[in-house]
Scaffold this active site. Structure first.
Site, PDB file in Angstrom:
ATOM      1  N   ILE A  27     -39.209  -5.912 -11.311  1.00 28.44           N
ATOM      2  CA  ILE A  27     -38.548  -4.946 -12.203  1.00 28.44           C
ATOM      3  C   ILE A  27     -37.563  -5.641 -13.141  1.00 28.44           C
ATOM      4  O   ILE A  27     -37.163  -5.090 -14.141  1.00 28.44           O
ATOM      5  CB  ILE A  27     -37.832  -3.821 -11.432  1.00 28.44           C
ATOM      6  CG1 ILE A  27     -36.697  -4.377 -10.577  1.00 28.44           C
ATOM      7  CG2 ILE A  27     -38.789  -2.985 -10.621  1.00 28.44           C
ATOM      8  CD1 ILE A  27     -35.672  -3.322 -10.219  1.00 28.44           C
ATOM      9  N   ASP A  28     -37.169  -6.876 -12.800  1.00 19.14           N
ATOM     10  CA  ASP A  28     -36.117  -7.552 -13.572  1.00 19.14           C
ATOM     11  C   ASP A  28     -36.579  -8.097 -14.931  1.00 19.14           C
ATOM     12  O   ASP A  28     -35.757  -8.452 -15.754  1.00 19.14           O
ATOM     13  CB  ASP A  28     -35.542  -8.733 -12.773  1.00 19.14           C
ATOM     14  CG  ASP A  28     -34.776  -8.282 -11.543  1.00 19.14           C
ATOM     15  OD1 ASP A  28     -34.515  -7.073 -11.424  1.00 19.14           O
ATOM     16  OD2 ASP A  28     -34.435  -9.130 -10.707  1.00 19.14           O
ATOM     17  N   GLY A  70     -43.041 -12.267  -7.469  1.00 17.83           N
ATOM     18  CA  GLY A  70     -42.055 -12.960  -8.291  1.00 17.83           C
ATOM     19  C   GLY A  70     -42.239 -14.469  -8.245  1.00 17.83           C
ATOM     20  O   GLY A  70     -43.257 -14.955  -7.723  1.00 17.83           O
ATOM     21  N   ASP A  71     -41.274 -15.212  -8.753  1.00 15.80           N
ATOM     22  CA  ASP A  71     -41.472 -16.671  -8.860  1.00 15.80           C
ATOM     23  C   ASP A  71     -41.579 -17.358  -7.496  1.00 15.80           C
ATOM     24  O   ASP A  71     -42.318 -18.328  -7.360  1.00 15.80           O
ATOM     25  CB  ASP A  71     -40.437 -17.337  -9.775  1.00 15.80           C
ATOM     26  CG  ASP A  71     -39.021 -17.185  -9.270  1.00 15.80           C
ATOM     27  OD1 ASP A  71     -38.795 -16.295  -8.435  1.00 15.80           O
ATOM     28  OD2 ASP A  71     -38.149 -17.951  -9.714  1.00 15.80           O
ATOM     29  N   GLU A  78     -26.125  -6.471 -12.068  1.00 16.29           N
ATOM     30  CA  GLU A  78     -25.531  -6.894 -10.783  1.00 16.29           C
ATOM     31  C   GLU A  78     -25.196  -8.380 -10.776  1.00 16.29           C
ATOM     32  O   GLU A  78     -24.300  -8.809 -10.067  1.00 16.29           O
ATOM     33  CB  GLU A  78     -26.431  -6.525  -9.599  1.00 16.29           C
ATOM     34  CG  GLU A  78     -27.782  -7.193  -9.615  1.00 16.29           C
ATOM     35  CD  GLU A  78     -28.614  -6.887  -8.370  1.00 16.29           C
ATOM     36  OE1 GLU A  78     -29.835  -6.834  -8.491  1.00 16.29           O
ATOM     37  OE2 GLU A  78     -28.027  -6.713  -7.292  1.00 16.29           O
ATOM     38  N   VAL A 117     -33.151   3.531  -6.507  1.00 13.34           N
ATOM     39  CA  VAL A 117     -33.920   4.497  -7.316  1.00 13.34           C
ATOM     40  C   VAL A 117     -34.584   3.777  -8.486  1.00 13.34           C
ATOM     41  O   VAL A 117     -35.593   4.228  -9.022  1.00 13.34           O
ATOM     42  CB  VAL A 117     -33.066   5.665  -7.892  1.00 13.34           C
ATOM     43  CG1 VAL A 117     -32.556   6.575  -6.809  1.00 13.34           C
ATOM     44  CG2 VAL A 117     -31.935   5.169  -8.755  1.00 13.34           C
ATOM     45  N   ARG A 121     -14.987  11.540 -19.144  1.00 16.54           N
ATOM     46  CA  ARG A 121     -14.801  10.470 -18.166  1.00 16.54           C
ATOM     47  C   ARG A 121     -15.467   9.179 -18.624  1.00 16.54           C
ATOM     48  O   ARG A 121     -16.340   9.188 -19.499  1.00 16.54           O
ATOM     49  CB  ARG A 121     -15.458  10.870 -16.841  1.00 16.54           C
ATOM     50  CG  ARG A 121     -14.560  11.738 -16.006  1.00 16.54           C
ATOM     51  CD  ARG A 121     -15.181  12.037 -14.661  1.00 16.54           C
ATOM     52  NE  ARG A 121     -14.276  12.883 -13.907  1.00 16.54           N
ATOM     53  CZ  ARG A 121     -14.647  13.890 -13.136  1.00 16.54           C
ATOM     54  NH1 ARG A 121     -15.916  14.181 -12.987  1.00 16.54           N
ATOM     55  NH2 ARG A 121     -13.753  14.597 -12.489  1.00 16.54           N
ATOM     56  N   MET A 153     -29.786  -3.165 -11.553  1.00 14.37           N
ATOM     57  CA  MET A 153     -30.322  -4.384 -10.942  1.00 14.37           C
ATOM     58  C   MET A 153     -30.493  -5.481 -11.986  1.00 14.37           C
ATOM     59  O   MET A 153     -30.441  -5.234 -13.189  1.00 14.37           O
ATOM     60  CB  MET A 153     -31.638  -4.075 -10.235  1.00 14.37           C
ATOM     61  CG  MET A 153     -31.414  -3.334  -8.924  1.00 14.37           C
ATOM     62  SD  MET A 153     -32.921  -3.108  -7.992  1.00 14.37           S
ATOM     63  CE  MET A 153     -32.277  -2.433  -6.464  1.00 14.37           C
ATOM     64  N   ARG A 213     -36.164   1.054  -8.373  1.00 14.33           N
ATOM     65  CA  ARG A 213     -37.410   0.397  -7.966  1.00 14.33           C
ATOM     66  C   ARG A 213     -38.518   1.375  -7.629  1.00 14.33           C
ATOM     67  O   ARG A 213     -39.699   1.066  -7.753  1.00 14.33           O
ATOM     68  CB  ARG A 213     -37.145  -0.457  -6.713  1.00 14.33           C
ATOM     69  CG  ARG A 213     -36.380  -1.707  -6.981  1.00 14.33           C
ATOM     70  CD  ARG A 213     -37.206  -2.937  -6.705  1.00 14.33           C
ATOM     71  NE  ARG A 213     -37.425  -3.173  -5.311  1.00 14.33           N
ATOM     72  CZ  ARG A 213     -36.806  -4.113  -4.606  1.00 14.33           C
ATOM     73  NH1 ARG A 213     -35.899  -4.871  -5.174  1.00 14.33           N
ATOM     74  NH2 ARG A 213     -37.094  -4.302  -3.353  1.00 14.33           N
TER      75      ARG A 213
HETATM   76  P1  ATP Z   1     -38.550 -11.301  -6.069  1.00 13.24           P
HETATM   77  O1  ATP Z   1     -38.314 -11.867  -7.434  1.00 13.24           O
HETATM   78  O2  ATP Z   1     -38.841  -9.865  -6.092  1.00 13.24           O
HETATM   79  O3  ATP Z   1     -37.518 -11.698  -5.054  1.00 13.24           O
HETATM   80  P2  ATP Z   1     -40.257 -13.373  -5.104  1.00 13.24           P
HETATM   81  O4  ATP Z   1     -41.721 -13.524  -5.067  1.00 13.24           O
HETATM   82  O5  ATP Z   1     -39.494 -14.406  -5.885  1.00 13.24           O
HETATM   83  O6  ATP Z   1     -39.959 -11.917  -5.600  1.00 13.24           O
HETATM   84  P3  ATP Z   1     -39.328 -14.386  -2.563  1.00 13.24           P
HETATM   85  O7  ATP Z   1     -38.610 -13.685  -1.478  1.00 13.24           O
HETATM   86  O8  ATP Z   1     -38.708 -15.572  -3.202  1.00 13.24           O
HETATM   87  O9  ATP Z   1     -39.701 -13.265  -3.610  1.00 13.24           O
HETATM   88  O10 ATP Z   1     -40.757 -14.853  -1.997  1.00 13.24           O
HETATM   89  C1  ATP Z   1     -41.601 -13.981  -1.282  1.00 13.24           C
HETATM   90  C2  ATP Z   1     -42.321 -14.754  -0.207  1.00 13.24           C
HETATM   91  O11 ATP Z   1     -43.083 -15.823  -0.800  1.00 13.24           O
HETATM   92  C3  ATP Z   1     -41.408 -15.467   0.786  1.00 13.24           C
HETATM   93  O12 ATP Z   1     -40.987 -14.604   1.825  1.00 13.24           O
HETATM   94  C4  ATP Z   1     -42.310 -16.580   1.302  1.00 13.24           C
HETATM   95  O13 ATP Z   1     -43.222 -16.096   2.259  1.00 13.24           O
HETATM   96  C5  ATP Z   1     -43.098 -16.963   0.056  1.00 13.24           C
HETATM   97  N1  ATP Z   1     -42.470 -18.117  -0.619  1.00 13.24           N
HETATM   98  C6  ATP Z   1     -41.421 -18.097  -1.476  1.00 13.24           C
HETATM   99  N2  ATP Z   1     -41.096 -19.340  -1.892  1.00 13.24           N
HETATM  100  C7  ATP Z   1     -41.959 -20.178  -1.268  1.00 13.24           C
HETATM  101  C8  ATP Z   1     -42.159 -21.598  -1.266  1.00 13.24           C
HETATM  102  N3  ATP Z   1     -41.397 -22.415  -1.994  1.00 13.24           N
HETATM  103  N4  ATP Z   1     -43.141 -22.103  -0.488  1.00 13.24           N
HETATM  104  C9  ATP Z   1     -43.919 -21.293   0.247  1.00 13.24           C
HETATM  105  N5  ATP Z   1     -43.792 -19.961   0.283  1.00 13.24           N
HETATM  106  C10 ATP Z   1     -42.834 -19.393  -0.454  1.00 13.24           C
END
Ligand code: ATP
Length: 366
Positions: free
Chosen positions: A151-152, A104-105, A251, A285, A187, A194, A287
């Site tokens: 998934i979002d 993700g981001d 959510e 479920v 009902r 999510m 995911r």
């Molecule tokens: P989701 O959208 O499913 O939550 P995501 O990739 O945005 O996915 P995060 O928990 O934000 O999930 O990030 C996953 C991992 O990426 C973090 O546990 C961390 O190790 C790393 N990470 C996130 N943001 C940073 C950042 N700004 N700098 C360095 N590492 C990061």
């Protein structure tokens, strides 16, 4: 011979395995060595067995599997510079200087930061005597390519993220199941799905199952007034002879005062209408389970393009994100998409819902 590592990070999503499979096999096809990083950024920090060289047959049967077979983790250590330095050392030790990240981001932001720091991290490792200048000479730059696994469907600039259609399919199937029993007993059901900052799943599931009412974060329900509107709409549908009432709630749904809208509150309004109302929170479920065809081909085409991008990139090319736009696999600057995505959350927090909707670029919301 290019040595590429592939990893999954953040929340798991169906199709991540298909993406890893595609990167491994396209990498081998283009005569690269491909490594899988197990357990997300945790694996980069720890190295050792968590950095495994992959063979063609290692990913056999991965196309349809849900979740991520190489694991994922939230890793606090990678948010620290010291952690990223350890990760750099582990990669150099294995001769790896390209990383394909599916996440993700947050994960993609971390990857881009890692790339920008890479030259200084390498310099420090030499200064500390961990490597000689000669040893690090081939690893002046780190190549990063991003794939969006979520998934979002919450990444701006790409029409769909890996996993979103599988989750949508699962939700629709569950709502169909619920509808059958709801019709039998006349009902009402509040189905919570999510989508913390993004209402795509709720919106599309609502359209696909003919829900009576949908709550999403981007279109904040008017504070203190949505209850009356919900009742009016559901009452109208009942009067037309509908036996079941289905309300889909993301959510992250909010009212325009930024208060979360809870399933209990929605239920209360429906009970006031005299409806026998139940709440179903679909939870994880959504995911799990196999990836639908859309996510399998999307992850496969994007995984192949990620390897091509690694081979074509120069040190000056901004880290690309492989997306899909109007049915074409495209590359766009990763940080631009991340920035746009974050702007949606900022617009919602500033109560600028019009802007949030325009940034989402989802014509259906109107
Ligand atoms: P989701 O959208 O499913 O939550 P995501 O990739 O945005 O996915 P995060 O928990 O934000 O999930 O990030 C996953 C991992 O990426 C973090 O546990 C961390 O190790 C790393 N990470 C996130 N943001 C940073 C950042 N700004 N700098 C360095 N590492 C990061």
């Amino acid at each position: 011979k290019k040595r590429i590592a592939v990893m999954t990070s953040g929340g798991d999503s169906p199709g991540m395995n298909a993406a890893v499979r595609a990167v491994v096999r396209a990498g081998i096809y283009y005569r690269c060595d491909v490594f899988a990083v197990y357990e997300g950024y945790e694996g980069l920090l720890k190295g050792g067995d968590l950095l495994k060289k992959m063979q063609w047959s290692d990913v056999r049967g991965w196309l349809s599997e849900g979740g991520t077979l190489i694991g994922t983790a939230r890793c606090m250590g990678f948010k620290q510079r010291e952690g990223r330095k350890k990760a750099a050392a582990n990669l150099i030790e294995r001769g790896i200087d390209a990383l394909v990240v599916c996440g993700g981001d947050g994960s993609l932001t971390g990857a881009d930061l890692f790339r920008s720091e890479w030259p200084s991290l390498v310099e420090e490792l030499v200064a500390e005597g961990r490597f000689t200048s000669r040893q690090v000479a081939p690893y002046k730059n780190l190549t990063i390519v991003g794939l969006v696994g979520s998934i979002d469907n919450d990444m701006s600039g790409t029409d769909s993220t890996i996993g979103a259609y599988s989750a949508l399919e699962r939700i629709c199937e569950m709502v169909d199941f619920i509808d059958a029993t709801a019709k039998s007993h006349s009902r009402a059901f509040v189905v919570e799905v999510m989508g913390r900052h993004c209402g795509w799943l709720a919106l599309m599931a609502g359209i696909a199952t003919a829900a009576d009412y949908i709550f999403i974060p981007e279109r904040a329900a008017p504070y203190g007034k949505w209850q009356d509107d919900l009742k009016k709409v559901c009452q109208r549908h009942k009067l037309k002879g509908r036996r079941n009432i289905t309300v889909i709630l993301a959510e992250g749904a909010l009212d325009n005062n930024l208060n979360p809208i809870t399933a209990e509150e929605v239920k209360k309004s429906l009970v006031e209408l005299g409806l026998d109302t139940r709440i179903t929170t679909l939870g994880h479920v959504q995911r799990g389970g196999t990836a639908v065809a859309h996510d399998r081909w999307l992850a496969t085409l994007q995984g192949v393009d990620a390897v091509k991008a690694v081979l074509e990139m120069t040190p000056d090319t901004p880290s690309p994100l492989i997306g899909i736009l109007e049915n074409k696999i495209i590359r766009m600057p990763l940080m631009e998409s991340v920035k746009l995505t974050k702007q949606v959350a900022t617009a919602i927090e500033a109560k600028d819902f019009e802007k949030a909707i325009s940034l989402r670029d989802t014509e259906f919301i109107e």
